[in-house]
Scaffold this active site. Structure first.
Site, mmCIF file in Angstrom:
data_model
loop_
_atom_site.group_PDB
_atom_site.id
_atom_site.type_symbol
_atom_site.label_atom_id
_atom_site.label_comp_id
_atom_site.label_asym_id
_atom_site.label_seq_id
_atom_site.Cartn_x
_atom_site.Cartn_y
_atom_site.Cartn_z
ATOM 1 N N GLU A 152 49.425 47.676 35.695
ATOM 2 C CA GLU A 152 48.767 46.366 35.647
ATOM 3 C C GLU A 152 47.582 46.325 36.619
ATOM 4 O O GLU A 152 46.500 45.828 36.285
ATOM 5 C CB GLU A 152 49.780 45.285 35.987
ATOM 6 C CG GLU A 152 49.199 43.889 36.091
ATOM 7 C CD GLU A 152 49.947 43.049 37.099
ATOM 8 O OE1 GLU A 152 49.274 42.382 37.919
ATOM 9 O OE2 GLU A 152 51.188 43.044 37.089
ATOM 10 N N GLU A 183 51.717 45.578 49.286
ATOM 11 C CA GLU A 183 52.239 44.377 48.636
ATOM 12 C C GLU A 183 53.765 44.340 48.706
ATOM 13 O O GLU A 183 54.367 43.294 48.951
ATOM 14 C CB GLU A 183 51.778 44.361 47.178
ATOM 15 C CG GLU A 183 52.179 43.137 46.397
ATOM 16 C CD GLU A 183 51.744 43.238 44.956
ATOM 17 O OE1 GLU A 183 52.414 42.622 44.112
ATOM 18 O OE2 GLU A 183 50.748 43.942 44.657
#
Length: 487
Positions: free
Chosen positions: A103, A180
């Site tokens: 993604e 992240e």
């Protein structure tokens, strides 16, 4: 750019499993909400339901890509959403997190569009765009003026088949994803608890693996892993296009034929069932992590919706969740937070629509003078009370009215409309089922709610994870990694 739906707590699991998109859409997607008293009578939903599925354009391109259009002429804007029926549940050990990594890579350029240019062009046209990964699927959207729809369709179709995998871009982006994970999971105690809940509750189901992946897999991942995932799963026959807004179905169809219609499909890999075996007793786990307060979460294995017409229990479970935690007057807040004051925070969640198995989740943070054992006992006592005494007719009527009104009024957002259509389609249902689901919710009886409360909340299918707070040590708060637009 990308948004991974990695729930930070069990209370959030309902959202991530069912809608995945709440960080982008509107707060209405968080669940049932009360119908405002000030809403004019003429704007209230009809007692017999809405007509969400009426007039929706649906057609399939020769390459297998379904095109769904819902016309909404209130403003000169459109939402353009492409969903791929592949998420972290389709990954294999050793490359967990690859769906989310890809993604990110979808914004790093194609053979003709340089890295970052996709986002720059959408912004220059006055639009906004993002992407998200869940256990069930991966999605990419743009919200833009309707006159610019042809351009974003060309851009999205281009990266469906022509993505570049420059090693330098991958090496930079995988570091963003690892940071992240540190920010969203490893530095957040409740996120670690939720991760432990899923990995403990499930043994065979791929739902046990976090969407963002295990750190060791991210550290060993290479550009070739993301490229292999892309070439394996990103094909028109594994995608659904949803467009909602100021546009006609025939117009979108012509644009789709000229953009997505030119992409040749390829065969998809065989999907193995990976069926979760029956749980044979209570499971417990503990997480030690820096935190201010203790916390506990309970996950019960329950059925998910498979057949809109034949199923009964999933709708009763959805209503039970609303009875417990629909709003500030839900039983958990009323009885445990404001009443006994055992907890400062409590929640309940259930995912009605999903590709994989379902958990009914309860969670809470103890108030001063109480511990997680007290919260656990209080949460289970609320379920036991409903199993024993049932729910009053007037209480259930209020909860169902709130739930249905919230689901209908969220459709005021064209983004919410697109997500409702896409989520149903990608999960194996039809957009036409949306109103039928609300009818089934309306039809749930007190006896059905009482029955599921008594059937599914024993020890045999229960997993409990407790947070044991450790000293915070004055740790500095991390900043979100550059290139990741997350909540």
């Amino acid at each position: 750019m990308p948004l991974a739906c990695t729930a930070s707590s069990p209370g959030m699991s309902r959202i991530c499993l069912a809608w995945a998109f709440v960080a982008i859409v509107t707060a209405a997607l968080l669940g049932a909400c009360a119908l405002p008293a000030s809403v004019p009578a003429g704007m209230r939903p009809a007692a017999s339901g809405s007509t969400f599925g009426v007039g929706v354009f649906e057609r399939t391109l020769p390459n297998g890509m379904k095109v769904i259009v819902r016309e909404d002429r209130r403003a000169p804007t459109v939402v353009h959403l492409v969903l791929y029926r592949v998420g972290s549940m389709d990954e294999v050990n050793g490359t967990t997190g690859v769906a989310h990594v890809l993604e990110h890579m979808m914004f790093k350029g194609t053979k003709t569009v340089p890295a970052g240019e996709f986002s720059r062009r959408v912004a220059a046209l006055g639009g906004r765009e993002n992407a998200f990964t869940t256990r069930d699927y991966t999605g990419y959207f743009q919200q833009i003026g309707s006159r610019h729809l042809p351009e974003v369709m060309r851009l999205e179709a281009d990266r469906m088949s022509n993505l570049a995998f420059a090693a330098t871009e991958f090496d930079r982006e995988i570091k963003v994803v690892m940071e992240e994970r540190r920010l969203r999971t490893e530095d957040r105690a409740q996120a670690l608890v939720y991760e432990q809940l899923m990995s403990s509750a499930f043994t065979a189901s791929p739902y046990r693996v976090p969407v963002i992946g295990w750190m060791s897999d991210l550290e060993s991942m290479r550009a070739g892993d993301a490229a292999a995932w892309y070439h394996r799963w990103y094909t028109p026959s594994n995608a659904v296009l949803v467009v909602v807004g100021d546009v006609s179905g025939e117009e979108v169809w012509r644009l789709a034929e000229r953009s997505y219609g030119r992409i040749a499909p390829h065969a998809l890999p065989e999907r193995k069932p990976q069926t979760e075996p029956p749980q044979r007793g209570l499971r417990r786990a503990w997480v030690e992590a820096p935190a201010e307060n203790p916390y506990v979460t309970l996950g019960f294995k329950v059925p998910r919706m498979v057949d809109v017409e034949r199923d009964t229990e999933p709708f009763a479970l959805e209503v039970l969740s609303a009875v417990l935690d629909a709003d500030e007057n839900g039983r958990l807040t009323r009885d445990i937070v404001r009443g006994s004051r055992v907890a400062n925070q409590v929640g309940a969640g259930y995912g009605l629509v999903a590709r994989g198995p379902a958990l009914f989740v309860l969670d809470g943070t103890p108030a001063k003078g109480h511990d997680t054992a007290d919260v656990e006992q209080a949460l289970r006592a609320e379920i036991a009370r409903i199993a024993r005494d049932g729910v009053r007719d007037d209480e259930l009527r209020r909860i169902k009215n709130q739930y249905v009104a919230g689901e209908i009024y969220k459709r005021d957002s064209i983004m919410a409309q697109a997500m409702e259509i896409g989520n149903l389609e990608i999960s194996g249902f039809s957009h036409g089922d949306a109103d039928r689901i609300l009818e089934r919710i309306r039809a749930v009886t007190p006896a059905e709610v009482q029955a599921v409360a008594g059937k599914y909340f024993g020890d045999d299918a229960l997993t409990i994870v407790t947070l044991l707070p450790q000293p915070l040590d004055g740790r500095a708060t991390r900043e979100a990694p550059a290139g990741a637009r997350h909540r």
